[in-house]
Design a protein around this motif. Structure first.
Motif, PDB file in Angstrom:
ATOM      1  N   ASN A   1       0.815  -1.222   0.000  1.00 40.24           N
ATOM      2  CA  ASN A   1       0.000   0.000   0.000  1.00 40.24           C
ATOM      3  C   ASN A   1       0.847   1.271   0.000  1.00 40.24           C
ATOM      4  N   LYS A   2       2.138   1.115  -0.228  1.00 41.15           N
ATOM      5  CA  LYS A   2       2.993   2.284  -0.380  1.00 41.15           C
ATOM      6  C   LYS A   2       2.780   2.885  -1.772  1.00 41.15           C
ATOM      7  N   ILE A   3       3.295   4.094  -1.963  1.00 40.63           N
ATOM      8  CA  ILE A   3       3.047   4.824  -3.207  1.00 40.63           C
ATOM      9  C   ILE A   3       4.053   4.416  -4.278  1.00 40.63           C
ATOM     10  N   MET A   4       3.524   3.875  -5.353  1.00 36.19           N
ATOM     11  CA  MET A   4       4.352   3.487  -6.502  1.00 36.19           C
ATOM     12  C   MET A   4       4.718   4.706  -7.339  1.00 36.19           C
ATOM     13  N   HIS A   5       3.765   5.620  -7.515  1.00 32.16           N
ATOM     14  CA  HIS A   5       4.004   6.832  -8.296  1.00 32.16           C
ATOM     15  C   HIS A   5       2.980   7.883  -7.904  1.00 32.16           C
ATOM     16  N   CYS A   6       3.426   9.142  -7.856  1.00 34.69           N
ATOM     17  CA  CYS A   6       2.505  10.250  -7.599  1.00 34.69           C
ATOM     18  C   CYS A   6       3.122  11.521  -8.156  1.00 34.69           C
ATOM     19  N   ASP A   7       2.351  12.578  -8.140  1.00 34.96           N
ATOM     20  CA  ASP A   7       2.914  13.877  -8.509  1.00 34.96           C
ATOM     21  C   ASP A   7       2.298  14.944  -7.624  1.00 34.96           C
ATOM     22  N   PHE A   8       3.080  15.985  -7.368  1.00 35.21           N
ATOM     23  CA  PHE A   8       2.572  17.132  -6.624  1.00 35.21           C
ATOM     24  C   PHE A   8       3.230  18.395  -7.192  1.00 35.21           C
ATOM     25  N   THR A   9       2.549  19.527  -6.983  1.00 34.27           N
ATOM     26  CA  THR A   9       3.002  20.791  -7.555  1.00 34.27           C
ATOM     27  C   THR A   9       3.300  21.782  -6.446  1.00 34.27           C
ATOM     28  N   VAL A  10       4.477  22.395  -6.538  1.00 33.96           N
ATOM     29  CA  VAL A  10       4.864  23.470  -5.631  1.00 33.96           C
ATOM     30  C   VAL A  10       5.105  24.709  -6.494  1.00 33.96           C
ATOM     31  N   GLY A  11       4.312  25.751  -6.282  1.00 34.23           N
ATOM     32  CA  GLY A  11       4.418  26.905  -7.159  1.00 34.23           C
ATOM     33  C   GLY A  11       4.058  26.496  -8.582  1.00 34.23           C
ATOM     34  N   ASN A  12       4.985  26.703  -9.506  1.00 28.94           N
ATOM     35  CA  ASN A  12       4.726  26.283 -10.887  1.00 28.94           C
ATOM     36  C   ASN A  12       5.577  25.077 -11.286  1.00 28.94           C
ATOM     37  N   LEU A  13       6.139  24.372 -10.285  1.00 32.43           N
ATOM     38  CA  LEU A  13       6.970  23.205 -10.556  1.00 32.43           C
ATOM     39  C   LEU A  13       6.225  21.922 -10.209  1.00 32.43           C
ATOM     40  N   ARG A  14       6.140  21.021 -11.188  1.00 28.30           N
ATOM     41  CA  ARG A  14       5.544  19.708 -10.964  1.00 28.30           C
ATOM     42  C   ARG A  14       6.645  18.728 -10.571  1.00 28.30           C
ATOM     43  N   ILE A  15       6.452  18.058  -9.467  1.00 28.47           N
ATOM     44  CA  ILE A  15       7.427  17.093  -8.954  1.00 28.47           C
ATOM     45  C   ILE A  15       6.771  15.719  -8.923  1.00 28.47           C
ATOM     46  N   MET A  16       7.487  14.708  -9.399  1.00 31.13           N
ATOM     47  CA  MET A  16       6.992  13.337  -9.312  1.00 31.13           C
ATOM     48  C   MET A  16       7.727  12.611  -8.194  1.00 31.13           C
ATOM     49  N   ALA A  17       7.070  11.622  -7.619  1.00 30.77           N
ATOM     50  CA  ALA A  17       7.657  10.971  -6.453  1.00 30.77           C
ATOM     51  C   ALA A  17       7.162   9.544  -6.309  1.00 30.77           C
ATOM     52  N   SER A  18       7.857   8.795  -5.449  1.00 29.40           N
ATOM     53  CA  SER A  18       7.517   7.394  -5.197  1.00 29.40           C
ATOM     54  C   SER A  18       8.127   6.985  -3.864  1.00 29.40           C
ATOM     55  N   ASP A  19       7.598   5.906  -3.283  1.00 26.19           N
ATOM     56  CA  ASP A  19       8.265   5.309  -2.131  1.00 26.19           C
ATOM     57  C   ASP A  19       9.480   4.506  -2.570  1.00 26.19           C
ATOM     58  N   GLY A  20       9.569   4.204  -3.864  1.00 25.46           N
ATOM     59  CA  GLY A  20      10.689   3.417  -4.348  1.00 25.46           C
ATOM     60  C   GLY A  20      10.614   1.982  -3.868  1.00 25.46           C
ATOM     61  N   CYS A  21      11.708   1.279  -4.007  1.00 26.84           N
ATOM     62  CA  CYS A  21      11.753  -0.135  -3.611  1.00 26.84           C
ATOM     63  C   CYS A  21      12.857  -0.417  -2.609  1.00 26.84           C
ATOM     64  N   ASN A  22      13.371   0.649  -1.979  1.00 29.86           N
ATOM     65  CA  ASN A  22      14.418   0.481  -0.973  1.00 29.86           C
ATOM     66  C   ASN A  22      13.991   1.185   0.302  1.00 29.86           C
ATOM     67  N   GLU A  23      13.664   0.397   1.316  1.00 32.73           N
ATOM     68  CA  GLU A  23      13.176   0.972   2.575  1.00 32.73           C
ATOM     69  C   GLU A  23      14.254   1.821   3.214  1.00 32.73           C
ATOM     70  N   GLY A  24      13.863   3.010   3.663  1.00 26.42           N
ATOM     71  CA  GLY A  24      14.787   3.902   4.333  1.00 26.42           C
ATOM     72  C   GLY A  24      15.626   4.754   3.408  1.00 26.42           C
ATOM     73  N   GLU A  25      15.467   4.577   2.092  1.00 26.52           N
ATOM     74  CA  GLU A  25      16.228   5.370   1.129  1.00 26.52           C
ATOM     75  C   GLU A  25      15.799   6.825   1.200  1.00 26.52           C
ATOM     76  N   ALA A  26      16.773   7.738   1.170  1.00 27.24           N
ATOM     77  CA  ALA A  26      16.469   9.167   1.208  1.00 27.24           C
ATOM     78  C   ALA A  26      17.087   9.859   0.006  1.00 27.24           C
ATOM     79  N   PRO A  27      16.407  10.873  -0.562  1.00 27.59           N
ATOM     80  CA  PRO A  27      16.995  11.610  -1.681  1.00 27.59           C
ATOM     81  C   PRO A  27      18.315  12.252  -1.268  1.00 27.59           C
ATOM     82  N   SER A  28      19.283  12.339  -2.192  1.00 30.45           N
ATOM     83  CA  SER A  28      20.578  12.945  -1.871  1.00 30.45           C
ATOM     84  C   SER A  28      21.221  13.487  -3.142  1.00 30.45           C
TER      85      SER A  28
END
Length: 279
Positions: free
Chosen positions: A194-221
């Motif tokens: 039930n984790k998120i495979m794919h989503c998108d959200f908008t901040v200002g005029n920038l569209r960002i796509m995101a996911s929970d990925g397949c690695n638990e605890g992974e953080a963007p860097s």
């Protein structure tokens, strides 16, 4: 091989006579077949030569002549670019085409030069490399780049946080359990159904796509998102909101490029540069 398939003009097309509704439907159906077969790469109809101009070259001289042009049989009323295995295949497809005119008509098929055809006069491949770079540049300028973030299992919390902290607008959300095709065995960690495979959200005029990925605890860097706002008051407000539970890496301060600039890493490991644009 690539070919240009040219619909020759007729007296009717040169008067600007539009095709019938039925012919438009038939041609649309044919184009759909071409696309589904992976044949069609481009295609357009052309307006009559009465709306065209012709540029004549003579040494360093250039002269321009307004249409219409007299020799209808030499004019083109429309074209396709096709990717085919052979001229024979192109001919078979053209035979399936509806008559593109209300009267008798002709379609020419011309092979397109490929860079390999110039190998004899480009033995070192310099022209070929330049052509490849040019094609890459054209493709890149037609591209759209959007950031894609992987949250390692905390994507839903991140969406909630960004909605509350900086007014993000959440678009589509697709969970692993909702995927139209099952993921390869062993790819999705246990408990991620039930984790998120794919989503998108908008901040200002920038569209960002995101996911929970397949690695638990992974953080963007290895990157930061630049968040620009009109006033210092807004900069401080959003900086403090993003820093809640995170780290203020560089407090907001005046710099030579911005009257108010700072860096913050939020609670999900996403780095931000918050700034008021300089003059």
């Amino acid at each position: 091989m690539r070919v240009m398939v040219m619909v020759k003009a007729t007296q009717q097309s040169e008067t600007g006579q539009l095709p019938s509704e039925q012919l438009l439907k038939d041609m649309m159906e044919f184009n759909n077949e071409l696309v589904e077969a992976g044949i069609m790469k481009a295609g357009e109809g052309l307006k009559p030569s009465s709306e065209a101009v012709r540029v004549h070259f003579s040494g360093r001289e250039r002269s321009v002549t307004d249409g219409p042009f007299a020799e209808t049989k030499e004019l083109v009323a429309g074209y396709w670019i096709w990717e085919v295995d052979s001229m024979e295949q192109a001919v078979e497809w053209v035979k399936r085409c509806p008559n593109p005119m209300e009267s008798d008509s002709d379609i020419d098929i011309r092979p397109i030069f490929e860079i390999e055809d110039f190998a004899e006069i480009d033995p070192e491949g310099e022209i070929a490399r330049g052509e490849e770079q040019l094609l890459n540049t054209m493709a890149g300028r037609n591209a759209t780049v959007e950031p894609y973030l992987f949250f390692g299992g905390t994507c839903e919390d991140a969406l909630r946080f960004y909605r509350e902290a900086i007014g993000a607008e959440v678009g589509m959300v697709l969970r692993f359990s909702e995927s139209p095709e099952p993921a390869p065995e062993g790819m999705v960690p246990e408990g991620f159904e039930n984790k998120i495979m794919h989503c998108d959200f908008t901040v200002g005029n920038l569209r960002i796509m995101a996911s929970d990925g397949c690695n638990e605890g992974e953080a963007p860097s290895g990157f930061r998102l630049a968040l620009s706002v009109p006033t210092e008051e807004e900069a401080h407000r959003l900086f403090d909101a993003l820093a809640d539970g995170g780290t203020a890496d560089m407090p907001l301060t005046k710099t030579f490029w911005s009257p108010c600039y700072g860096q913050v890493t939020d609670r999900f490991g996403v780095g931000w540069m918050v700034m008021v644009p300089g003059e």
